[in-house]
Enzyme design. Structure first.
Site, PDB file in Angstrom:
ATOM      1  N   ASN A 173       0.812  -1.232   0.000  1.00 38.43           N
ATOM      2  CA  ASN A 173       0.000   0.000   0.000  1.00 38.43           C
ATOM      3  C   ASN A 173       0.842   1.276   0.000  1.00 38.43           C
ATOM      4  OD1 ASN A 173       0.836  -0.413   2.616  1.00 38.43           O
ATOM      5  ND2 ASN A 173      -1.128   0.058   3.551  1.00 38.43           N
ATOM      6  N   GLU A 273       4.061  -4.352  12.451  1.00 34.24           N
ATOM      7  CA  GLU A 273       3.075  -3.292  12.235  1.00 34.24           C
ATOM      8  C   GLU A 273       1.966  -3.940  11.426  1.00 34.24           C
ATOM      9  OE1 GLU A 273       0.977  -1.109  10.572  1.00 34.24           O
ATOM     10  OE2 GLU A 273       2.541   0.018   9.508  1.00 34.24           O
ATOM     11  N   CYS A 307      -3.226   0.918   6.794  1.00 39.18           N
ATOM     12  CA  CYS A 307      -3.518   0.194   8.032  1.00 39.18           C
ATOM     13  C   CYS A 307      -4.161   1.105   9.080  1.00 39.18           C
ATOM     14  CB  CYS A 307      -2.234  -0.426   8.558  1.00 39.18           C
ATOM     15  SG  CYS A 307      -0.919   0.780   8.654  1.00 39.18           S
ATOM     16  N   GLU A 485       7.980   2.332  14.816  1.00 38.60           N
ATOM     17  CA  GLU A 485       8.743   2.728  13.628  1.00 38.60           C
ATOM     18  C   GLU A 485       8.802   4.251  13.572  1.00 38.60           C
ATOM     19  OE1 GLU A 485       6.743   0.237  10.406  1.00 38.60           O
ATOM     20  OE2 GLU A 485       8.854  -0.374  10.342  1.00 38.60           O
TER      21      GLU A 485
HETATM   22  O1  LIG Z   1      -0.452   1.348   6.043  1.00 36.16           O
HETATM   23  C1  LIG Z   1       0.404   1.527   6.854  1.00 36.16           C
HETATM   24  C2  LIG Z   1       1.217   2.745   7.037  1.00 36.16           C
HETATM   25  C3  LIG Z   1       0.444   3.976   6.913  1.00 36.16           C
HETATM   26  C4  LIG Z   1       1.242   5.225   7.171  1.00 36.16           C
HETATM   27  O2  LIG Z   1       2.440   5.196   7.456  1.00 36.16           O
HETATM   28  O3  LIG Z   1       0.653   6.278   7.098  1.00 36.16           O
END
Ligand SMILES: O=CCCC(=O)O
Length: 506
Positions: A173, A273, A307, A485
């Site tokens: 994604n 994650e 996510c 992270e």
């Molecule tokens: O989909 C996971 C990461 C979303 C984000 O870092 O904004």
């Protein structure tokens, strides 16, 4: 195994790039660009038109993983001895190269993922931000401490060292941003990486590996193996490899549990994650325009496939009808289509399975009493041909027994539920096995504070639909995983802390 000494630049897709040599269809092991040992390949399809094959990529197996890890391990011996300042300088160069190639990297992201060009460019900037952030963190994050020992004869110190070879398992994604969110801190710490992009989106990672080389990193700092159909074998080989000391995964909760099981035999350090089911709570006193903007951002970024996407939208009764009307008016303006078309605001989903999931969630909700407030009539009538599109949809009357309440839909379906009290909203929000993101809209600081403390997620947005920034700790609780992270905490995930006790008496 074959190596043609080039980046495998055989496709007309390469001509879309300003620098066609960034279009790579080979895996990366040390200084070589290779086909896989299996001799097999898989196709990367443009999600905006399922008939278009963007690239044909090597289908790796255990032998490729073993080669990649051996290469990472031998480079680790040298790279782990570099100074933090040297690693900081290298990351800065990599950041500059990433930004200098923003157009090409964005093109690759649009072609492999389908998202809009504006979103792809934003992703490249987001990706680069992790490189500059960890360039800044490299020296600070390597510092140890001196501890006041109870025994006056002793000196106790800690040092931080790179953990070793790390595996970065990436989602489709945000293929480039999730790569740099892992590779950035790993390189800052002095680790080397075996990277496995998602089978749907390997191209931006392969191009990034070329930039790693151009930035001046030693060969073997970032190796890339690719797979679509053989992911079970490749994943297992990585997780059970004794020389991989750490696995960082962004993926589903199901895959996270499998990775944790497979990594148990070698007790690897893990960062997970995983999936979310983000609640949004809109209180009666919320500023409606701000809430609509935030909800649409959290709902529709990458066509609803993040996510931290808003999945359960809880609206207090006093504002419910007004909110719905305003949401409908705004969602209507979202033009869906080809990501390359500059007027497109919403791209396709990643695969036909993703479209099917949206369709199934909507059908299940309607069967269980939800109402279709906005969207295709009947909901199953959306065409099967062309790209993997599911149109923006609003459902009302969400309830606990619906699939959409318990699983992330990962698509542009906004499911709304009316609530009366703050306590009720909190109870609904926390009625989930996962806890990644949550959003609250209110102008009452006391409500915001109570909600922030009470919601069981790793991240909360108050009056904003965006939780993500390189400086903000990103990660979840419950079955959304563990580890952080980005932020000042992200580098420690790739380090060991060693404590050294010295007898200074006599
Ligand atoms: O989909 C996971 C990461 C979303 C984000 O870092 O904004």
């Amino acid at each position: 195994m074959s190596s043609n000494g080039t980046n495998g630049n055989t496709s007309s897709e390469a001509s879309r790039l300003k620098d066609p040599s960034l279009f790579s269809t080979k895996i990366v092991i040390g200084s070589q660009r290779l086909d896989s040992h299996s001799g097999k390949t898989f196709d990367v399809v443009y999600p905006g038109d399922r008939k278009v094959i963007v690239a044909t990529i090597p289908e790796c197996n255990t032998q490729d993983v073993n080669d990649a890890v051996s290469s990472c391990l031998s480079t680790f011996k040298e790279f782990s001895q570099t100074t933090a300042r040297q690693r900081s300088d290298l990351l800065r160069k990599l950041n500059d190269l990433t930004l200098a190639n923003i157009d090409d990297l964005a093109t690759l992201i649009v072609r492999e993922n389908g998202k809009t060009r504006a979103e792809a460019e934003a992703e490249v900037k987001y990706a680069a931000s992790f490189l500059s952030w960890f360039a800044n963190m490299a020296e600070v994050g390597c510092q140890g401490e001196t501890i006041a020992a109870a025994n006056p004869s002793m000196r106790i110190q800690t040092i931080r060292q790179p953990i070793g070879v790390v595996a970065c398992l990436l989602p489709w994604n945000l293929p480039l941003a999730m790569a740099t969110r892992k590779i950035g801190p790993a390189l800052a710490a002095g680790c080397t990486c075996i990277v496995k992009p998602a089978g749907e989106t390997p191209l931006s990672t392969l191009a990034f590996a070329e930039l790693v080389k151009r930035a001046g990193y030693p060969d073997g700092c970032v190796n890339v193996v690719t797979t679509l159909d053989n992911v079970a074998e490749v994943g297992k080989a990585i997780c059970e490899h004794k020389h991989v000391r750490k696995v960082s995964l962004t993926g589903s909760t199901r895959v996270g549990k499998l990775i944790a099981q497979q990594s148990a035999s070698t007790l690897k350090k893990l960062s997970m994650e995983l999936g979310g089911n983000s609640p949004v709570i809109v209180m009666n006193d919320a500023t409606i325009d701000k809430a609509i903007t935030g909800v649409l951002l959290a709902k529709l970024r990458t066509s609803g496939q993040t996510c931290v996407a808003a999945n359960r939208i809880l609206v207090q009764s006093g504002i419910h009808d007004k909110f719905l009307e305003a949401l409908k008016e705004k969602i209507k303006t979202y033009k869906q289509g080809d990501g390359e078309d500059s007027s497109t605001m919403l791209g396709p989903l990643i695969t036909d399975r993703a479209v099917e999931k949206c369709r199934a969630h909507v059908a299940d909700a309607l069967e269980k009493g939800a109402e279709l407030y906005y969207g295709p009539q009947p909901p199953s009538s959306f065409p099967d041909e062309g790209g993997f599109f599911y149109p923006p949809t609003i459902l009302t009357g969400l309830s606990d027994d619906m699939q959409i309440a318990t699983e992330e839909t990962f698509g542009p379906v906004a499911a709304i539920r009316k609530f009366e009290t703050e306590e009720e909203a909190l109870e609904i929000a926390n009625n989930s096995d996962v806890g990644l993101g949550a959003y609250v809209y209110t102008n009452d600081l006391r409500v915001a504070a109570r909600m922030s403390a009470g919601i069981e997620t790793g991240m909360i947005g108050i009056n904003t639909g965006m939780l993500s920034a390189c400086e903000a700790p990103f990660g979840g609780v419950k079955e959304s995983g563990y580890g952080k992270e980005g932020s000042i905490h992200g580098m420690a995930e790739y380090q060991i802390m060693k404590s050294i006790t010295t007898d200074v008496s006599g």
